[in-house]
Write a protein that holds these residues in place. Structure first.
Motif, PDB file in Angstrom:
ATOM      1  N   ALA A  43     -88.790  58.740   0.840  1.00  0.00           N
ATOM      2  CA  ALA A  43     -90.145  58.203   0.870  1.00  0.00           C
ATOM      3  C   ALA A  43     -90.445  57.430  -0.408  1.00  0.00           C
ATOM      4  N   GLY A  44     -89.867  57.882  -1.518  1.00  0.00           N
ATOM      5  CA  GLY A  44     -90.055  57.211  -2.797  1.00  0.00           C
ATOM      6  C   GLY A  44     -88.829  56.399  -3.162  1.00  0.00           C
ATOM      7  N   GLU A  45     -88.400  56.547  -4.394  1.00  0.00           N
ATOM      8  CA  GLU A  45     -87.216  55.811  -4.833  1.00  0.00           C
ATOM      9  C   GLU A  45     -85.944  56.541  -4.405  1.00  0.00           C
ATOM     10  N   GLY A  46     -84.924  55.791  -4.026  1.00  0.00           N
ATOM     11  CA  GLY A  46     -83.647  56.380  -3.671  1.00  0.00           C
ATOM     12  C   GLY A  46     -82.864  56.746  -4.911  1.00  0.00           C
ATOM     13  N   HIS A  47     -81.879  57.620  -4.730  1.00  0.00           N
ATOM     14  CA  HIS A  47     -81.076  58.049  -5.880  1.00  0.00           C
ATOM     15  C   HIS A  47     -79.880  57.144  -6.137  1.00  0.00           C
ATOM     16  N   GLY A  48     -79.501  56.331  -5.147  1.00  0.00           N
ATOM     17  CA  GLY A  48     -78.419  55.382  -5.347  1.00  0.00           C
ATOM     18  C   GLY A  48     -77.070  55.998  -5.622  1.00  0.00           C
ATOM     19  N   GLY A  49     -76.897  57.258  -5.240  1.00  0.00           N
ATOM     20  CA  GLY A  49     -75.618  57.915  -5.445  1.00  0.00           C
ATOM     21  C   GLY A  49     -75.576  58.835  -6.638  1.00  0.00           C
ATOM     22  N   THR A  50     -76.629  58.833  -7.440  1.00  0.00           N
ATOM     23  CA  THR A  50     -76.699  59.734  -8.595  1.00  0.00           C
ATOM     24  C   THR A  50     -77.431  60.993  -8.172  1.00  0.00           C
ATOM     25  N   VAL A  51     -76.675  62.034  -7.889  1.00  0.00           N
ATOM     26  CA  VAL A  51     -77.270  63.277  -7.399  1.00  0.00           C
ATOM     27  C   VAL A  51     -76.802  64.454  -8.239  1.00  0.00           C
ATOM     28  N   GLY A  52     -77.582  65.503  -8.203  1.00  0.00           N
ATOM     29  CA  GLY A  52     -77.216  66.711  -8.917  1.00  0.00           C
ATOM     30  C   GLY A  52     -76.443  67.664  -8.040  1.00  0.00           C
ATOM     31  N   ALA A  53     -75.996  68.742  -8.642  1.00  0.00           N
ATOM     32  CA  ALA A  53     -75.266  69.769  -7.905  1.00  0.00           C
ATOM     33  C   ALA A  53     -76.143  70.313  -6.780  1.00  0.00           C
ATOM     34  N   GLY A  54     -75.561  70.415  -5.604  1.00  0.00           N
ATOM     35  CA  GLY A  54     -76.284  70.943  -4.460  1.00  0.00           C
ATOM     36  C   GLY A  54     -77.076  69.906  -3.688  1.00  0.00           C
ATOM     37  N   ASP A  55     -77.141  68.673  -4.190  1.00  0.00           N
ATOM     38  CA  ASP A  55     -77.867  67.621  -3.482  1.00  0.00           C
ATOM     39  C   ASP A  55     -76.924  66.882  -2.539  1.00  0.00           C
ATOM     40  N   ASP A  56     -77.492  66.354  -1.477  1.00  0.00           N
ATOM     41  CA  ASP A  56     -76.724  65.636  -0.467  1.00  0.00           C
ATOM     42  C   ASP A  56     -76.764  64.147  -0.781  1.00  0.00           C
ATOM     43  N   PRO A  57     -75.633  63.536  -1.102  1.00  0.00           N
ATOM     44  CA  PRO A  57     -75.647  62.121  -1.476  1.00  0.00           C
ATOM     45  C   PRO A  57     -76.045  61.188  -0.344  1.00  0.00           C
ATOM     46  N   ALA A  58     -75.852  61.605   0.908  1.00  0.00           N
ATOM     47  CA  ALA A  58     -76.205  60.730   2.026  1.00  0.00           C
ATOM     48  C   ALA A  58     -77.713  60.632   2.203  1.00  0.00           C
ATOM     49  N   GLN A  59     -78.413  61.710   1.893  1.00  0.00           N
ATOM     50  CA  GLN A  59     -79.860  61.745   2.063  1.00  0.00           C
ATOM     51  C   GLN A  59     -80.547  61.009   0.922  1.00  0.00           C
ATOM     52  N   GLY A  60     -81.398  60.057   1.254  1.00  0.00           N
ATOM     53  CA  GLY A  60     -82.218  59.412   0.250  1.00  0.00           C
ATOM     54  C   GLY A  60     -81.475  58.512  -0.711  1.00  0.00           C
ATOM     55  N   TRP A  61     -80.334  57.983  -0.282  1.00  0.00           N
ATOM     56  CA  TRP A  61     -79.596  57.041  -1.140  1.00  0.00           C
ATOM     57  C   TRP A  61     -80.500  55.852  -1.485  1.00  0.00           C
ATOM     58  N   ALA A  62     -81.216  55.365  -0.476  1.00  0.00           N
ATOM     59  CA  ALA A  62     -82.188  54.290  -0.660  1.00  0.00           C
ATOM     60  C   ALA A  62     -83.566  54.817  -0.300  1.00  0.00           C
ATOM     61  N   GLY A  63     -84.621  54.140  -0.795  1.00  0.00           N
ATOM     62  CA  GLY A  63     -85.959  54.636  -0.552  1.00  0.00           C
ATOM     63  C   GLY A  63     -86.974  53.551  -0.279  1.00  0.00           C
ATOM     64  N   LEU A  64     -88.053  53.961   0.380  1.00  0.00           N
ATOM     65  CA  LEU A  64     -89.153  53.032   0.625  1.00  0.00           C
ATOM     66  C   LEU A  64     -89.820  52.618  -0.681  1.00  0.00           C
ATOM     67  N   GLY A  65     -89.781  53.483  -1.682  1.00  0.00           N
ATOM     68  CA  GLY A  65     -90.328  53.136  -2.984  1.00  0.00           C
ATOM     69  C   GLY A  65     -89.596  51.961  -3.611  1.00  0.00           C
ATOM     70  N   ASP A  66     -88.287  51.901  -3.399  1.00  0.00           N
ATOM     71  CA  ASP A  66     -87.501  50.765  -3.891  1.00  0.00           C
ATOM     72  C   ASP A  66     -87.951  49.469  -3.221  1.00  0.00           C
ATOM     73  N   LEU A  67     -88.162  49.531  -1.910  1.00  0.00           N
ATOM     74  CA  LEU A  67     -88.634  48.361  -1.184  1.00  0.00           C
ATOM     75  C   LEU A  67     -90.016  47.944  -1.662  1.00  0.00           C
ATOM     76  N   ALA A  68     -90.890  48.921  -1.852  1.00  0.00           N
ATOM     77  CA  ALA A  68     -92.250  48.600  -2.292  1.00  0.00           C
ATOM     78  C   ALA A  68     -92.252  47.939  -3.669  1.00  0.00           C
ATOM     79  N   ALA A  69     -91.381  48.396  -4.546  1.00  0.00           N
ATOM     80  CA  ALA A  69     -91.301  47.799  -5.882  1.00  0.00           C
ATOM     81  C   ALA A  69     -90.841  46.352  -5.804  1.00  0.00           C
ATOM     82  N   GLN A  70     -89.871  46.089  -4.950  1.00  0.00           N
ATOM     83  CA  GLN A  70     -89.390  44.708  -4.782  1.00  0.00           C
ATOM     84  C   GLN A  70     -90.472  43.821  -4.174  1.00  0.00           C
ATOM     85  N   VAL A  71     -91.215  44.358  -3.220  1.00  0.00           N
ATOM     86  CA  VAL A  71     -92.296  43.596  -2.599  1.00  0.00           C
ATOM     87  C   VAL A  71     -93.368  43.270  -3.630  1.00  0.00           C
ATOM     88  N   ALA A  72     -93.729  44.242  -4.440  1.00  0.00           N
ATOM     89  CA  ALA A  72     -94.757  44.025  -5.461  1.00  0.00           C
ATOM     90  C   ALA A  72     -94.336  42.920  -6.421  1.00  0.00           C
TER      91      ALA A  72
END
Length: 477
Positions: free
Chosen positions: A164-193
């Motif tokens: 929903a916010g910014e994606g992690h782009g592959g930088t995840v911590g232990a126990g996090d799923d890299p496939a989930q939230g790689w990209a985010g709507l927050g990233d798109l909103a920032a580019q649009v702004a």
């Protein structure tokens, strides 16, 4: 007691490497309560998030010993026949056991006969998609801007795991799923702004998911799967699988695209852009809007990571989305039928036998799907030779430690020596993967049984005793 011989140490490292999961069970939620649940058993259970393996495209097959002693064919065939004769299974139990490295057949129990596969279908979906599209393939979610109509159009590209916010782009911590939230709507909103600048008021948001015509909810899928949070409609665009909260079994949005568009509007608001009203769905593709230009784009996780996710946690929504993305890439409609057709054709191109294969979805919910055990073992061995699929073995969860087989094999000789994809529907139990014997020989195994009474415990226990016998097998030929 298991004999450790030359070649096994490398196999243990092969099967034991990768990522860890938490608290996964291959049963429906009702089975862990005192009261029964009056719904058919779900064909998957979603595990907690997973951590990334060091390299999802690595080739762990190199760690296997090609000179390890082979098991005796007659012994393995006899073990397989005993599974079918077991009162906990039945005549519909079919088995394929072949050598993972060279395809030698060790057991064939009607292995070419198709039957209902449940979630082992996802193994074919992953192999077909990654084999055809490549491990590094990514989907794109974009936004176009028409300054004349002041319309921002959010265009679906097939990513159903956006943040929903910014994606992690592959930088995840232990126990996090890299496939989930790689990209985010927050990233798109920032580019649009950044693109819209001071022209930030009185905007309209439209969502274009017309490339994914549906039906979003496959006709083959039962209603209870949506009601119980097992899956979401597939529209080519969703945040966190369209979950309305962070719980794995949260209620899903009935319209994932409009739900995502609403979150996109919120992200725009956080960056000072004012949107009038709620998002609506486009009546024609944005490509037909001559006044629109692309102003924002994000890419999903690499397909290798997505495949790891869907196999590890048996994600129905993601599996079906991957099938439809594959369909688009192969020039077919992004529908359940188009996805099923694309999987079949991609498998055929890879050299997997498809005679008798019938698919109606990419996840395995349909009880009309027909897959033979020999197709599953063939898919495993074909992947061994396909560069994009070199990581397949590490994408399958490790018995006793990970995913849907985490708790099932604790204390078993199978633990640490068996990577597998499970499957279960009412009256259907299945499993397919790769096991390493006591002598260090890797075997591809698929066991399917359908037409049985409700309940998984009895057939699973019979399957697992067979797998334990294989794991402990010092039965040299």
């Amino acid at each position: 007691m298991r004999r450790i011989v030359a070649g096994v140490a490398g196999s243990v490292l092969l099967l034991g490497g990768g990522y860890a999961y938490a608290d996964a069970r291959d049963v429906v939620p009702g089975w862990i309560t005192a009261a029964p649940v009056e719904v058919p058993q779900a064909p998957f259970i979603t595990a907690a998030p997973v951590a990334a393996a060091p390299d999802p495209t690595a080739a762990p097959v190199a760690d296997l010993d090609p000179d390890a002693p082979r098991p005796d064919t007659a012994t393995v065939q006899s073990l397989a026949e005993a599974v079918r004769a077991d009162p906990r299974t039945g005549e519909s139990t079919n088995i394929s056991v072949i050598d993972y490295l060279d395809g030698t057949v060790y057991a064939d129990l009607s292995a070419a006969d198709p039957q209902v596969p449940a979630s082992t279908t996802k193994l074919l979906t992953a192999v077909a998609a990654v084999g055809h599209l490549g491990a590094d393939f990514r989907t794109r979610t974009t936004v176009t801007w028409n300054p004349t109509t002041r319309t921002l159009t959010l265009v679906a590209g097939g990513d159903v795991m956006l943040a929903a916010g910014e994606g992690h782009g592959g930088t995840v911590g232990a126990g996090d799923d890299p496939a989930q939230g790689w990209a985010g709507l927050g990233d798109l909103a920032a580019q649009v702004a950044a693109a819209v600048g001071d022209d930030a008021a009185g905007l309209t948001v439209v969502v274009d998911d017309l490339a994914f015509p549906g039906p979003a909810w496959p006709e083959e899928w039962p209603d209870y799967a949506f009601d119980m949070g097992y899956a979401a409609p597939v529209t080519g665009l969703a945040v966190n699988g369209a979950r309305l909260s962070d719980d794995n079994y949260a209620q899903r949005a009935a319209d994932p695209s409009l739900h995502a568009a609403g979150l996109f509007i919120a992200a725009l608001g956080e960056r000072g852009l004012t949107v009038e009203g709620e998002a609506t769905r486009a009546s024609s593709p944005v490509r037909d809007d001559a006044g629109a230009t692309e102003v924002a784009a994000v890419e999903s996780a690499p397909l290798a990571e997505v495949a790891r996710h869907l196999l590890a946690v048996s994600d129905n929504t993601v599996s079906e989305a991957v099938a439809r993305v594959l369909a688009l890439a192969m020039g077919r409609p992004a529908t359940p039928a188009g996805g099923a057709s694309a999987i079949t054709l991609a498998l055929r191109d890879l050299g997997v036998p498809t005679a008798g294969l019938e698919l109606y979805d990419g996840a395995g919910y349909s009880d009309r799907n027909q897959i033979a055990p020999a197709m599953l073992t063939a898919a495993l061995t074909v992947a061994r030779e396909e560069p994009g699929l070199f990581g397949l073995l590490s994408w399958l969860p490790l018995a006793g430690l990970e995913g849907t087989v985490e708790s099932r094999y604790v204390g078993s000789p199978v633990a640490g020596f068996w990577r597998a994809k499970t499957g279960s529907l009412t009256g259907v139990t299945s499993i397919a993967g790769v096991i390493v014997t006591a002598d260090g020989r890797a075997l591809a195994v698929a066991i399917l049984a359908d037409g049985m009474p409700y309940g998984q415990e009895r057939p699973q226990s019979a399957f697992d005793e067979f797998l334990a016998a294989l794991a402990e097998c010092g039965c040299e030929g």
